[in-house]
Motif scaffolding. Structure first.
Motif, PDB file in Angstrom:
ATOM      1  N   HIS A 157       0.801  -1.224   0.000  1.00 33.43           N
ATOM      2  CA  HIS A 157       0.000   0.000   0.000  1.00 33.43           C
ATOM      3  C   HIS A 157       0.835   1.275   0.000  1.00 33.43           C
ATOM      4  O   HIS A 157       0.286   2.355  -0.272  1.00 33.43           O
ATOM      5  CB  HIS A 157      -0.932   0.013   1.217  1.00 33.43           C
ATOM      6  CG  HIS A 157      -1.998  -1.037   1.178  1.00 33.43           C
ATOM      7  ND1 HIS A 157      -3.116  -0.921   0.373  1.00 33.43           N
ATOM      8  CD2 HIS A 157      -2.128  -2.221   1.833  1.00 33.43           C
ATOM      9  CE1 HIS A 157      -3.892  -1.984   0.548  1.00 33.43           C
ATOM     10  NE2 HIS A 157      -3.312  -2.788   1.422  1.00 33.43           N
ATOM     11  N   ALA A 165      -3.368   2.610   5.292  1.00 35.14           N
ATOM     12  CA  ALA A 165      -4.073   1.667   4.416  1.00 35.14           C
ATOM     13  C   ALA A 165      -3.743   0.225   4.789  1.00 35.14           C
ATOM     14  O   ALA A 165      -4.618  -0.651   4.769  1.00 35.14           O
ATOM     15  CB  ALA A 165      -3.714   1.930   2.957  1.00 35.14           C
ATOM     16  N   ASN A 192      -5.676  -0.727   7.863  1.00 38.89           N
ATOM     17  CA  ASN A 192      -7.077  -1.010   7.535  1.00 38.89           C
ATOM     18  C   ASN A 192      -7.230  -2.411   6.963  1.00 38.89           C
ATOM     19  O   ASN A 192      -8.181  -3.133   7.282  1.00 38.89           O
ATOM     20  CB  ASN A 192      -7.602   0.023   6.535  1.00 38.89           C
ATOM     21  CG  ASN A 192      -7.805   1.390   7.157  1.00 38.89           C
ATOM     22  OD1 ASN A 192      -7.966   1.505   8.375  1.00 38.89           O
ATOM     23  ND2 ASN A 192      -7.803   2.424   6.337  1.00 38.89           N
ATOM     24  N   GLU A 193      -6.289  -2.795   6.101  1.00 37.12           N
ATOM     25  CA  GLU A 193      -6.353  -4.137   5.516  1.00 37.12           C
ATOM     26  C   GLU A 193      -6.234  -5.220   6.581  1.00 37.12           C
ATOM     27  O   GLU A 193      -6.973  -6.215   6.575  1.00 37.12           O
ATOM     28  CB  GLU A 193      -5.245  -4.316   4.482  1.00 37.12           C
ATOM     29  CG  GLU A 193      -5.194  -5.734   3.898  1.00 37.12           C
ATOM     30  CD  GLU A 193      -3.934  -5.999   3.097  1.00 37.12           C
ATOM     31  OE1 GLU A 193      -3.424  -7.137   3.165  1.00 37.12           O
ATOM     32  OE2 GLU A 193      -3.451  -5.082   2.414  1.00 37.12           O
ATOM     33  N   ARG A 197     -10.095 -12.134   0.875  1.00 38.04           N
ATOM     34  CA  ARG A 197      -9.925 -10.811   0.279  1.00 38.04           C
ATOM     35  C   ARG A 197     -10.194 -10.922  -1.218  1.00 38.04           C
ATOM     36  O   ARG A 197      -9.564 -11.715  -1.921  1.00 38.04           O
ATOM     37  CB  ARG A 197      -8.516 -10.266   0.520  1.00 38.04           C
ATOM     38  CG  ARG A 197      -8.182 -10.043   1.984  1.00 38.04           C
ATOM     39  CD  ARG A 197      -6.872  -9.259   2.130  1.00 38.04           C
ATOM     40  NE  ARG A 197      -7.031  -7.879   1.722  1.00 38.04           N
ATOM     41  CZ  ARG A 197      -6.317  -7.277   0.762  1.00 38.04           C
ATOM     42  NH1 ARG A 197      -5.411  -7.964   0.087  1.00 38.04           N
ATOM     43  NH2 ARG A 197      -6.510  -6.001   0.468  1.00 38.04           N
ATOM     44  N   ASN A 221     -10.832  -8.768  -4.911  1.00 39.34           N
ATOM     45  CA  ASN A 221     -10.718  -7.531  -5.671  1.00 39.34           C
ATOM     46  C   ASN A 221     -11.712  -7.561  -6.823  1.00 39.34           C
ATOM     47  O   ASN A 221     -11.805  -8.562  -7.545  1.00 39.34           O
ATOM     48  CB  ASN A 221      -9.289  -7.361  -6.202  1.00 39.34           C
ATOM     49  CG  ASN A 221      -9.114  -6.052  -6.933  1.00 39.34           C
ATOM     50  OD1 ASN A 221      -9.468  -5.927  -8.100  1.00 39.34           O
ATOM     51  ND2 ASN A 221      -8.557  -5.078  -6.243  1.00 39.34           N
ATOM     52  N   ASP A 279     -13.560  -9.468   2.734  1.00 42.19           N
ATOM     53  CA  ASP A 279     -12.952  -8.142   2.607  1.00 42.19           C
ATOM     54  C   ASP A 279     -12.974  -7.809   1.118  1.00 42.19           C
ATOM     55  O   ASP A 279     -12.143  -8.292   0.350  1.00 42.19           O
ATOM     56  CB  ASP A 279     -11.527  -8.168   3.156  1.00 42.19           C
ATOM     57  CG  ASP A 279     -10.851  -6.808   3.087  1.00 42.19           C
ATOM     58  OD1 ASP A 279     -11.505  -5.842   2.657  1.00 42.19           O
ATOM     59  OD2 ASP A 279      -9.674  -6.714   3.461  1.00 42.19           O
ATOM     60  N   VAL A 283     -12.596  -5.322  -1.960  1.00 35.67           N
ATOM     61  CA  VAL A 283     -11.951  -4.087  -2.398  1.00 35.67           C
ATOM     62  C   VAL A 283     -12.408  -3.791  -3.822  1.00 35.67           C
ATOM     63  O   VAL A 283     -12.205  -4.605  -4.724  1.00 35.67           O
ATOM     64  CB  VAL A 283     -10.412  -4.208  -2.352  1.00 35.67           C
ATOM     65  CG1 VAL A 283      -9.753  -2.934  -2.889  1.00 35.67           C
ATOM     66  CG2 VAL A 283      -9.948  -4.498  -0.934  1.00 35.67           C
ATOM     67  N   THR A 284     -13.059  -2.637  -4.024  1.00 32.48           N
ATOM     68  CA  THR A 284     -13.554  -2.286  -5.354  1.00 32.48           C
ATOM     69  C   THR A 284     -12.688  -1.188  -5.964  1.00 32.48           C
ATOM     70  O   THR A 284     -12.397  -0.183  -5.322  1.00 32.48           O
ATOM     71  CB  THR A 284     -15.020  -1.800  -5.292  1.00 32.48           C
ATOM     72  OG1 THR A 284     -15.118  -0.643  -4.456  1.00 32.48           O
ATOM     73  CG2 THR A 284     -15.918  -2.887  -4.729  1.00 32.48           C
ATOM     74  N   GLU A 285     -12.282  -1.400  -7.185  1.00 31.47           N
ATOM     75  CA  GLU A 285     -11.523  -0.409  -7.934  1.00 31.47           C
ATOM     76  C   GLU A 285     -11.649  -0.704  -9.417  1.00 31.47           C
ATOM     77  O   GLU A 285     -11.846  -1.849  -9.830  1.00 31.47           O
ATOM     78  CB  GLU A 285     -10.050  -0.398  -7.510  1.00 31.47           C
ATOM     79  CG  GLU A 285      -9.381  -1.751  -7.529  1.00 31.47           C
ATOM     80  CD  GLU A 285      -7.993  -1.714  -6.889  1.00 31.47           C
ATOM     81  OE1 GLU A 285      -7.322  -0.666  -6.997  1.00 31.47           O
ATOM     82  OE2 GLU A 285      -7.601  -2.706  -6.274  1.00 31.47           O
ATOM     83  N   ASP A 302      -0.867  -8.362  -5.028  1.00 28.44           N
ATOM     84  CA  ASP A 302      -1.546  -7.451  -4.109  1.00 28.44           C
ATOM     85  C   ASP A 302      -2.233  -8.159  -2.939  1.00 28.44           C
ATOM     86  O   ASP A 302      -2.953  -7.531  -2.164  1.00 28.44           O
ATOM     87  CB  ASP A 302      -2.571  -6.601  -4.864  1.00 28.44           C
ATOM     88  CG  ASP A 302      -1.903  -5.548  -5.742  1.00 28.44           C
ATOM     89  OD1 ASP A 302      -0.668  -5.461  -5.701  1.00 28.44           O
ATOM     90  OD2 ASP A 302      -2.604  -4.816  -6.447  1.00 28.44           O
ATOM     91  N   PHE A 314      -4.587 -10.700  -2.729  1.00 23.46           N
ATOM     92  CA  PHE A 314      -5.998 -11.080  -2.750  1.00 23.46           C
ATOM     93  C   PHE A 314      -6.140 -12.589  -2.960  1.00 23.46           C
ATOM     94  O   PHE A 314      -5.321 -13.218  -3.624  1.00 23.46           O
ATOM     95  CB  PHE A 314      -6.741 -10.343  -3.865  1.00 23.46           C
ATOM     96  CG  PHE A 314      -6.867  -8.866  -3.632  1.00 23.46           C
ATOM     97  CD1 PHE A 314      -7.860  -8.360  -2.802  1.00 23.46           C
ATOM     98  CD2 PHE A 314      -5.983  -7.977  -4.218  1.00 23.46           C
ATOM     99  CE1 PHE A 314      -7.974  -7.004  -2.570  1.00 23.46           C
ATOM    100  CE2 PHE A 314      -6.084  -6.610  -3.998  1.00 23.46           C
ATOM    101  CZ  PHE A 314      -7.086  -6.124  -3.169  1.00 23.46           C
TER     102      PHE A 314
END
Length: 316
Positions: free
Chosen positions: A18, A23, A26-27, A97, A99, A125, A127-129, A138, A140
């Motif tokens: 990160h 960040a 938070n993860e 996790r 993505n 968990d 994660v949207t992007e 990363d 996931f």
């Protein structure tokens, strides 16, 4: 001799991913101060600084970069061993996790809800992007994207119907403007432009009978979120290029009108995907099973709907 714990190693890798302590905290679901102490303790133990910190940035030092490169595959092997051992549990537990994009997450949300209802010891968990990421690098467990964007070395689990883009505008807009009949007519229209995560403007794509057309749309507003584009279209600011899933409710209610239908062929639908080289943990296998059950229900419902539609058609 004291050795660093897995928690400290996970902390270092999260900060490296990160480039941010906040960040990374938070993860890992810990406080920023706890994470900072863990990294500092490891740095003190091995006697080198792993990160160069300023008030505005965090970057790996040369020693830190070498350390992360060496530790990452070893820690991945340890995680896999733990996951394999945990797969013998009767009930899956732990955190997955994932993505994905915001639009895909909205479509798959019913699956997530059902999955957590079935497996109360699991956590998700999400994660949207918009940008595509390397889910392995990363950290996931899996990703969810359109099938044609999934890397070929991944295990892909299809979910949901095929997707299709559509061009829509509000009745008020078409009261002032003639409906386009072919894609090139769009050059005379105001279009709501979409900015990609890379910063480029998305070109509208059309195809019919082997003929492919790309339109670099022109308009008064450029947005980077499908919901905002939808709102702009409802307000009559111009034509929008969105998936049928995004506009289904508006089409049913008549708040948006579809055009250029024959120029927009279907695309492959969403897939959940994960590395083929790794042992899938019990929680991920349970999610895959839930997705497959949902996909089968949707397939049967779609088949029944098409049969009803044929039955309603007048006989010659």
């Amino acid at each position: 001799m004291k050795t660093s714990g897995l928690g400290e190693l996970e902390a270092v890798l999260a900060v490296a991913r990160h480039r941010s302590f906040r960040a990374a905290a938070n993860e890992l679901d810990v406080s920023t101060s706890a994470l900072s102490h863990a990294v500092a303790a490891l740095e003190a133990r091995i006697g080198v600084r792993l990160f160069n910190r300023t008030t505005r940035s965090v970057a790996l030092s040369e020693a830190g970069a070498q350390f992360v490169d060496s530790v990452t595959p070893a820690l991945s092997t340890i995680r896999e061993a733990i996951e394999q051992a945990g797969s013998f549990r009767d009930t899956p537990s732990g955190t997955l996790r994932i993505n994905t994009s915001l639009g895909a997450a909205k479509q798959v949300m019913p699956v997530f809800v059902e999955f957590l209802r079935r497996y109360p010891e699991m956590k998700l968990d999400i994660v949207t992007e918009g940008r595509l990421v390397d889910i392995v690098v990363d950290g996931f467990d899996a990703g969810i994207r359109l099938a044609d964007t999934v890397p070929q070395d991944m295990v892909a689990v299809p979910f949901g119907d095929r997707q299709r883009f559509t061009v829509v505008g509000s009745p008020a807009y078409f009261a002032r403007n003639r409906k386009p009949r072919v894609p090139m007519d769009l050059r005379a229209h105001r279009c709501i432009r979409a900015r990609m995560p890379s910063g480029t403007i998305y070109q509208w794509e059309f195809e019919r009978r082997g003929e492919s057309v790309r339109i670099d749309s022109e308009g008064a507003i450029t947005l980077d979120d499908a919901d905002l584009i939808l709102r702009a279209a409802r307000a009559g600011l111009g034509l929008a290029y969105l998936t049928e899933w995004n506009v289904a409710e508006d089409l049913a209610q008549g708040t948006l009108v579809r055009v250029l239908e024959g120029w927009l062929p279907p695309l492959d639908g969403l897939c959940l995907y994960y590395p083929s080289r790794r042992h899938a943990p019990a929680g991920l296998r349970a999610l895959v099973e839930t997705i497959r059950e949902f996909a089968e229900v949707e397939r049967k419902a779609s088949k029944a709907g098409k049969a009803d539609e044929r039955a309603r058609q007048p006989r010659a």
